[in-house]
Design an enzyme around this catalytic site. Sequence first.
Site, PDB file in Angstrom:
ATOM      1  N   ASP A 419       0.860  -1.188   0.000  1.00 49.78           N
ATOM      2  CA  ASP A 419       0.000   0.000   0.000  1.00 49.78           C
ATOM      3  C   ASP A 419       0.896   1.239   0.000  1.00 49.78           C
ATOM      4  O   ASP A 419       1.770   1.387   0.864  1.00 49.78           O
ATOM      5  CB  ASP A 419      -0.918   0.004   1.224  1.00 49.78           C
ATOM      6  CG  ASP A 419      -2.003   1.065   1.108  1.00 49.78           C
ATOM      7  OD1 ASP A 419      -3.074   0.753   0.586  1.00 49.78           O
ATOM      8  OD2 ASP A 419      -1.756   2.216   1.532  1.00 49.78           O
ATOM      9  N   ASN A 427      -2.815  12.892  -4.215  1.00 54.44           N
ATOM     10  CA  ASN A 427      -3.994  13.261  -5.009  1.00 54.44           C
ATOM     11  C   ASN A 427      -4.516  14.641  -4.623  1.00 54.44           C
ATOM     12  O   ASN A 427      -4.863  15.463  -5.474  1.00 54.44           O
ATOM     13  CB  ASN A 427      -5.096  12.222  -4.838  1.00 54.44           C
ATOM     14  CG  ASN A 427      -4.907  11.034  -5.764  1.00 54.44           C
ATOM     15  OD1 ASN A 427      -4.209  11.132  -6.766  1.00 54.44           O
ATOM     16  ND2 ASN A 427      -5.519   9.908  -5.434  1.00 54.44           N
ATOM     17  N   ASP A 436      -2.216   9.170 -10.828  1.00 57.73           N
ATOM     18  CA  ASP A 436      -2.142   8.077 -11.819  1.00 57.73           C
ATOM     19  C   ASP A 436      -0.707   7.848 -12.267  1.00 57.73           C
ATOM     20  O   ASP A 436      -0.270   6.708 -12.442  1.00 57.73           O
ATOM     21  CB  ASP A 436      -3.015   8.421 -13.026  1.00 57.73           C
ATOM     22  CG  ASP A 436      -4.503   8.453 -12.674  1.00 57.73           C
ATOM     23  OD1 ASP A 436      -4.853   7.943 -11.592  1.00 57.73           O
ATOM     24  OD2 ASP A 436      -5.289   8.991 -13.468  1.00 57.73           O
ATOM     25  N   GLU A 462      -4.690   2.447  -4.264  1.00 53.85           N
ATOM     26  CA  GLU A 462      -3.234   2.369  -4.158  1.00 53.85           C
ATOM     27  C   GLU A 462      -2.784   1.076  -3.514  1.00 53.85           C
ATOM     28  O   GLU A 462      -1.624   0.951  -3.105  1.00 53.85           O
ATOM     29  CB  GLU A 462      -2.711   3.564  -3.344  1.00 53.85           C
ATOM     30  CG  GLU A 462      -3.046   3.552  -1.852  1.00 53.85           C
ATOM     31  CD  GLU A 462      -4.421   4.158  -1.531  1.00 53.85           C
ATOM     32  OE1 GLU A 462      -4.611   4.581  -0.399  1.00 53.85           O
ATOM     33  OE2 GLU A 462      -5.275   4.214  -2.437  1.00 53.85           O
TER      34      GLU A 462
END
Length: 554
Positions: A419, A427, A436, A462
């Site tokens: 993770d 973000n 992305d 993620e």
Amino acid sequence: MSNAEISGVAWTATRGRVRLGMLITLVVASAWVFGSWLVAESLCLERTSRMLEREQDAASSAAISLGANIGFTLAHMRNIPKILARQPEIETILSSMGPDVQRSNLALPRFRKMLAKDTRLSHVSKRLETMAAELGVDQIWIMNAAGDCVASGGFPLATTATGVNYLDREYFWMAKREGVGRQFAVGRTTNTPGIFYSAAVVVGNRFLGVIAVKIDTVQFSRLINDRNAFITDENGVVITATDTGLLMKTVPGARVSRLTESERESRYKRREFAMLAVDSLDLDGFRLLRLEGHSTPMLMAFSGNQADNLKIWVFREVTELWRIRQEGLWPFLILLLVGALLIASVGAGINYLRRGKDHQAEIARVNAELIKLNDELRVQARFDSMTGCSNRRHFLEELGNELKRSSRFGFSCCLAVLDIDHFKEVNDQYGHATGDILLKHFVQTVGKCLRSSDLLGRLGGEEFALLMPQTALAGAFELAERIRVAVESAVAMSGQIEIRFTVSIGVEQWWGGDDSVETFVARADDAMYEAKRGGRNQVYAESPSNNLSLFPEI
């Protein structure tokens, strides 16, 4: 105009049409033969190209896999002399001889007899004998600052290194100059080729001697399961091959020819080397090779091991080439037969052929679109569209299949859940487009660390998962740690913005029995959250052994 004249004109017109029809038929027949040959040749070349591409990929994969296996084995060997060089007992023995010890001028039997009387050296030799067997090396020996071997283990009695001087060996001087050394050579007393690793024994900035280990190249042959594969050293000499007839030959352009005769004699115990015959072939525009002793054309791939200056060569026979060429005649013959049938019915046949061609073209177009659509659907069904790794459904299917194989054959199997740390902040700060880019860069970075048997999948957002077949927990933990370090060192670029990030990883080993896919994934997920709770940027496993000692204390 009379009826006779009308009949004559009609006959003349008919004869003209017949001649024209015959001419058209001849032109069509010639064009058909030529076209049939072009189509058959094009199909043959296309099949050949696809086959060669497939075989080249297989050869490259084999070379990379073999290089990884050998690199893993040698990485273990490189560390052995480093650790032994720090052993107190070895330091004490060499300290008693001092950094200024002179090379022994005694005859070898007398010198060995003198060394055998030293109980400390005898004790160390026995320990080295045991350690050589336990550590998987063939020989271990200790040299003082003058290059004289004072203790050794793993040697047959008749070829013991004790008493022999190794001052001229490259691995001795490399260790003295750089702290560590390596060299391929033929053993001075055993006459067995092998790779030597060495480390300097230094106490208080005083060089006291060198400890060296050797692994015979015959051990590498057990890792090579391809009879057309071999390994060369930095001088281009074949040192390991399943085909023993290739040993000690050189590849074209080998550096060994630039060594002096004495250097070749010292390292290889020979002065002359036969060159491996590798001929270049050009078949229908395709560049192939022919290796000595083989009549079948081959493709070649190689993989380099920079740490040990080794190169792994894999030659792959292209056995399908002649079959494809032979089968290429069938489309041509079939097209000729079809053409003959069509020409037999000039009028209706031409119309039928025109309609048939149109129909075939439409079918080909529709088939091409269907094939393309099926390929796209197949990719969408298996891979994550953004990152290119397996999607959740495909990954869980492969995980279930692997657990069945592990249960059937008794293999170990490990799973890691990865993770990305603080991904939401990326973000929020830079936008989803940058997020992305970060995900794609993460998958690329992890992919460089994986083995061919490993499978990376995106579970969502993620969070990713890594399947490691036939891997015990310790090995899985080590791989996960390499991934963590690689991710921590990587930099993702979004325009001019550099983004550094880390990952938290949880590793679990499959228990077998009732440990299902769901429970297995859940345990790995829990381990990942333990890594998060522990401060992130770390690997957490149920009980990883990170401080294992490879060697018993002397």
